[in-house]
Design an enzyme around this catalytic site. Structure first.
Site, PDB file in Angstrom:
ATOM      1  N   GLU A   1       0.836  -1.199   0.000  1.00 42.18           N
ATOM      2  CA  GLU A   1       0.000   0.000   0.000  1.00 42.18           C
ATOM      3  C   GLU A   1       0.873   1.252   0.000  1.00 42.18           C
ATOM      4  O   GLU A   1       0.576   2.228  -0.692  1.00 42.18           O
ATOM      5  CB  GLU A   1      -0.921  -0.014   1.220  1.00 42.18           C
ATOM      6  N   TYR A   2       1.964   1.215   0.757  1.00 43.71           N
ATOM      7  CA  TYR A   2       2.895   2.349   0.748  1.00 43.71           C
ATOM      8  C   TYR A   2       3.482   2.543  -0.650  1.00 43.71           C
ATOM      9  O   TYR A   2       3.543   3.662  -1.166  1.00 43.71           O
ATOM     10  CB  TYR A   2       4.019   2.130   1.760  1.00 43.71           C
ATOM     11  N   ASP A   3       3.907   1.421  -1.275  1.00 42.76           N
ATOM     12  CA  ASP A   3       4.467   1.519  -2.623  1.00 42.76           C
ATOM     13  C   ASP A   3       3.454   2.103  -3.601  1.00 42.76           C
ATOM     14  O   ASP A   3       3.812   2.856  -4.510  1.00 42.76           O
ATOM     15  CB  ASP A   3       4.923   0.138  -3.109  1.00 42.76           C
TER      16      ASP A   3
ATOM     17  N   CYS B   1     -16.657   8.643  13.300  1.00 38.38           N
ATOM     18  CA  CYS B   1     -17.372   9.077  14.496  1.00 38.38           C
ATOM     19  C   CYS B   1     -17.125  10.574  14.635  1.00 38.38           C
ATOM     20  O   CYS B   1     -15.977  11.017  14.658  1.00 38.38           O
ATOM     21  CB  CYS B   1     -16.862   8.334  15.732  1.00 38.38           C
TER      22      CYS B   1
ATOM     23  N   LYS C   1      18.033  -9.598   0.309  1.00 42.07           N
ATOM     24  CA  LYS C   1      17.828  -8.260   0.884  1.00 42.07           C
ATOM     25  C   LYS C   1      17.276  -8.446   2.293  1.00 42.07           C
ATOM     26  O   LYS C   1      16.093  -8.725   2.480  1.00 42.07           O
ATOM     27  CB  LYS C   1      16.867  -7.443   0.026  1.00 42.07           C
TER      28      LYS C   1
ATOM     29  N   SER D   1      18.874   4.772  -0.165  1.00 42.57           N
ATOM     30  CA  SER D   1      17.964   3.688  -0.510  1.00 42.57           C
ATOM     31  C   SER D   1      18.391   3.098  -1.848  1.00 42.57           C
ATOM     32  O   SER D   1      19.209   3.678  -2.567  1.00 42.57           O
ATOM     33  CB  SER D   1      16.530   4.204  -0.612  1.00 42.57           C
ATOM     34  N   LEU D   2      17.805   1.950  -2.203  1.00 47.43           N
ATOM     35  CA  LEU D   2      18.120   1.326  -3.480  1.00 47.43           C
ATOM     36  C   LEU D   2      16.973   1.508  -4.460  1.00 47.43           C
ATOM     37  O   LEU D   2      15.802   1.493  -4.073  1.00 47.43           O
ATOM     38  CB  LEU D   2      18.399  -0.173  -3.293  1.00 47.43           C
TER      39      LEU D   2
ATOM     40  N   GLU E   1      23.504  -4.972   7.597  1.00 49.21           N
ATOM     41  CA  GLU E   1      22.186  -5.032   8.220  1.00 49.21           C
ATOM     42  C   GLU E   1      22.268  -5.818   9.522  1.00 49.21           C
ATOM     43  O   GLU E   1      22.846  -6.911   9.564  1.00 49.21           O
ATOM     44  CB  GLU E   1      21.196  -5.720   7.269  1.00 49.21           C
TER      45      GLU E   1
ATOM     46  N   CYS F   1     -17.903   5.083  21.675  1.00 45.39           N
ATOM     47  CA  CYS F   1     -18.788   5.980  22.431  1.00 45.39           C
ATOM     48  C   CYS F   1     -20.274   5.763  22.168  1.00 45.39           C
ATOM     49  O   CYS F   1     -21.118   6.319  22.873  1.00 45.39           O
ATOM     50  CB  CYS F   1     -18.436   7.434  22.139  1.00 45.39           C
TER      51      CYS F   1
END
EC number: 6.5.1.2
Length: 663
Positions: free
Chosen positions: A32-34, A407, A105, A78-79, A161, A392
């Site tokens: 989803e981020y991608d 809400c 990776k 980053s790669l 890593e 609530c």
């Protein structure tokens, strides 16, 4: 929503998601981020003149906040991502005749180990790519595979890593069923954020090298040989002469991922020769000599046992799948996201279904769909969205094309806790010594309801709670006291006003508003006059700041600054400013010619503003100068030429800044 508004919304969303990810509490699946990144990238390609500045796609990593900050000798980037064999083939075509190593990776925390004259002197996290955190003490105490001494003179830097092995992760959780770790990646990050090695002594990590930097002749040119000579393990590397061999290696790594004792989320291709890798250089946020091949998400089947509905800080109510436990990607999954009711309907998901659970990027699991609807027994139950808030009991409303539930009760207990946690977050007041669990407990006890209540807490009141000792209580109060200087921009972020992003707060701080109260009094007409603030955002600001006026008064009474901070103001223009009256757009990677170090684009823009310029984010007929750095996009150049905008290299501007003594 027009393209410009969507681009700004996506850029702000990426910043929010990255911050949560690097705090160890990711909000969405990697896929989803991608998708958010890909949508922003496509919109910028279609509308280059609307590119945000700063552009989050040009930035890497997380904000460095823990331990002493240390600047990297060269950026930890980053790669570039790849997902197809064609992209692998294109990588080989860029470097004809160069052998490439393919390796797993690893999914952990990136570190740089610095040796001087054979002795380990520093271990630093990647941080934001330019500056990381000194974690030398923790690495020495907790990370296996890091030699204290090596037989190489001079300065040597090994990058790699730190991971928690699956066997370590499972053993730890078996020994601590009351406080299990979420997954190995989060565990690795959390371990190296600890204040004291003794508190995480059972969480052993393992270091695997993937990069090596030495003086000429200090190590073998071949990366694998160089690491082995230092006594440092690398993730299994395979030498490949062409794209076909590399693709076969990638396939083998993916097929064997479940047999490994560590989590991976892809494969890395990298020039095997260290000199060739260095000569290949970098783009604005990635090295040219390496490529990250992302695996498809791992999937398993399990039974959807129930659905609960969680309430967020803005009142958004989201469905959460409760699952029969299933082992996916190195961890046992018992819950997953269902996004919203539109997704549930589109995928025809019911309680009792056997569903596909996908752990995209090996981080956040989500329900991808039903395995086989034709095999339903009839006992499955429709998922019915709530008509009342589960916290609530007030009626809910539907908003947007996805029919998301909200809400609207500002006093909702669940919203209250989420808002308090948000106020204390790093982007807002940064009350780092009080975590979400304690905020929830204090709210349940009736002590915290509004952000202003933090500033009535005393050490004596905190000591009444079990498991809060003298040291912890002192740290909490000190953290609260430091947050009183929050200022207009971060206070506005902390109040979590719908549609008002971090970018909105920054623009208001630079638009001449002296305080948050002045923003509250401004009215929609004045707010819309601020660059990039549209009618909907202005209306939301007026509505919610009017509602929050009593809270602003309480914050003031309790010593909290809501005034604009100097750091958020436009810079003071120097006398005889060389760029006076010029509107400039900066594109490409910027580097200081005196040191060769990369300079963040916002920093360079601020220098241009000190030189009298007005910095804009996109090229238009009003632009005077397009300042170009390395790796400049062809689209901006073409547009500038078409509009008759003068194009100047960054070196020219640096010379003017240096001559004017602005740097």
């Amino acid at each position: 929503m027009d393209a410009g508004e969507r681009i700004r919304e996506l850029a702000d969303r990426i910043v929010e998601l990255r911050t949560a990810y690097y705090e160890g509490a990711p909000l969405v699946a990697d896929a989803e981020y991608d998708a958010v990144e890909d949508e922003l990238r496509a919109l910028i390609a279609a509308h280059p003149e609307l590119a945000p500045d700063p552009n989050p796609l040009d930035q890497v990593g997380a904000p460095a906040v823990l331990h002493a900050p240390v600047r990297h000798s060269r950026p930890m980037l980053s790669l570039e991502k790849a997902t197809t064999p064609e992209q692998v083939a294109a990588f080989f075509e860029r470097f004809p005749g160069q052998p490439v190593v393919v390796m797993p990776k690893l999914d952990g925390l990136s570190l740089a180990l610095v040796y001087e004259d054979g002795r380990l002197v520093r271990a630093v996290t990647r941080g934001d790519g330019t500056t990381g955190d000194d974690v030398t003490m923790l690495v020495r105490a907790l990370v296996d595979g890091v030699p204290e001494q090596i037989d190489v003179p001079g300065r040597v830097e090994v990058r790699g890593e730190a991971v928690m092995l699956r066997s370590t992760f499972l053993a730890y959780n078996a020994a601590h069923p009351d406080k299990p770790l979420i997954n190995p990646r989060n565990a690795a990050a959390g371990t190296l954020r600890a204040k004291d090695p003794a508190t995480v002594a059972e969480r052993r990590l393992r270091f695997f090298g993937f990069d090596l930097d030495t003086a000429e002749g200090g190590a073998a040119a071949d990366l694998g040989e160089g690491l082995r000579a230092l006594g440092i393990a690398g993730a299994a590397m395979r030498m490949c002469a062409d794209a076909e061999q590399a693709q076969a290696a990638i396939t083998d790594i993916e097929r064997g991922r479940n047999d490994l004792d560590y989590d991976i989320d892809g494969a890395v291709l990298r020039l095997a020769d260290r000199d060739a890798y260095a000569a290949a250089g970098t783009r604005s946020n990635s090295p040219r000599g390496a490529l990250a091949f992302k695996f498809a998400a791992e999937e398993k089947t399990t039974v959807l046992e129930a659905v609960t509905w969680d309430v967020g800080k803005t009142g958004k109510i989201v469905p959460v799948a409760r699952l029969e436990p299933v082992f996916v990607g190195g961890t046992t999954v018992t819950k997953a996201t269902l996004a919203n009711q539109q997704v549930i309907r589109a995928r025809d998901i019911k309680v009792g279904d056997t569903v596909l659970v996908r752990r995209a990027g090996d981080v956040i699991p989500f329900v991808a769909g039903v395995l086989d609807a034709s095999k339903r027994t009839g006992a499955e139950v429709e998922i019915v969205p709530p008509t009342e808030c589960p916290s609530c009991g007030q009626p809910v409303t539907e908003q947007g094309n996805s029919r998301e539930l909200f809400c609207t009760n500002a006093s909702c207990p669940a919203q209250t806790v989420r808002r308090l946690i948000h106020w204390a977050s790093r982007a807002a007041a940064d009350i780092d010594a009080i975590g979400g669990v304690w905020i929830e407990r204090l709210a349940e006890a009736g002590i915290l309801e509004n952000p202003s209540d933090f500033y009535t807490l005393t050490k004596e009141r905190l000591l009444e709670f079990d498991r809060i000792g003298e040291v912890s209580a002192t740290r909490m109060i000190e953290s609260i006291d430091r947050s009183r200087d929050v200022g207009l921009r971060r206070a506005l972020i902390g109040l979590a006003i719908p549609m008002a992003s971090e970018g909105t707060a920054a623009r208001l701080a630079r638009a001449g508003f002296a305080s948050l109260e002045e923003v509250a009094d401004a009215g929609e007409e004045r707010l819309v006059a601020v660059e990039d603030i549209g009618p909907k955002v202005a209306a939301s600001l007026v509505e919610h700041l009017t509602r929050l006026r009593p809270e602003l008064e309480r914050l003031r009474e309790r010593g909290v600054s809501l005034d604009v901070r100097e750091e958020d103001l436009p810079p003071v223009v120097a006398a005889g400013a060389p760029l006076a009256g010029k509107t400039v757009v900066v594109t490409g990677a910027i580097s200081d010619p005196r040191s060769g170090e990369k300079v963040a684009r916002p920093t360079f823009q601020r220098l241009c503003e000190k030189a009298g310029a007005t910095a804009a984010s996109s090229v238009s007929a009003n632009t005077d100068l397009l300042i170009t750095g390395a790796g400049v996009g062809e689209s901006k150049l073409a547009k500038a030429e078409k509009l008759g905008v003068e194009i100047v290299d960054q070196a020219t501007i640096w010379a003017q800044l240096i001559e004017a003594k602005l740097v």
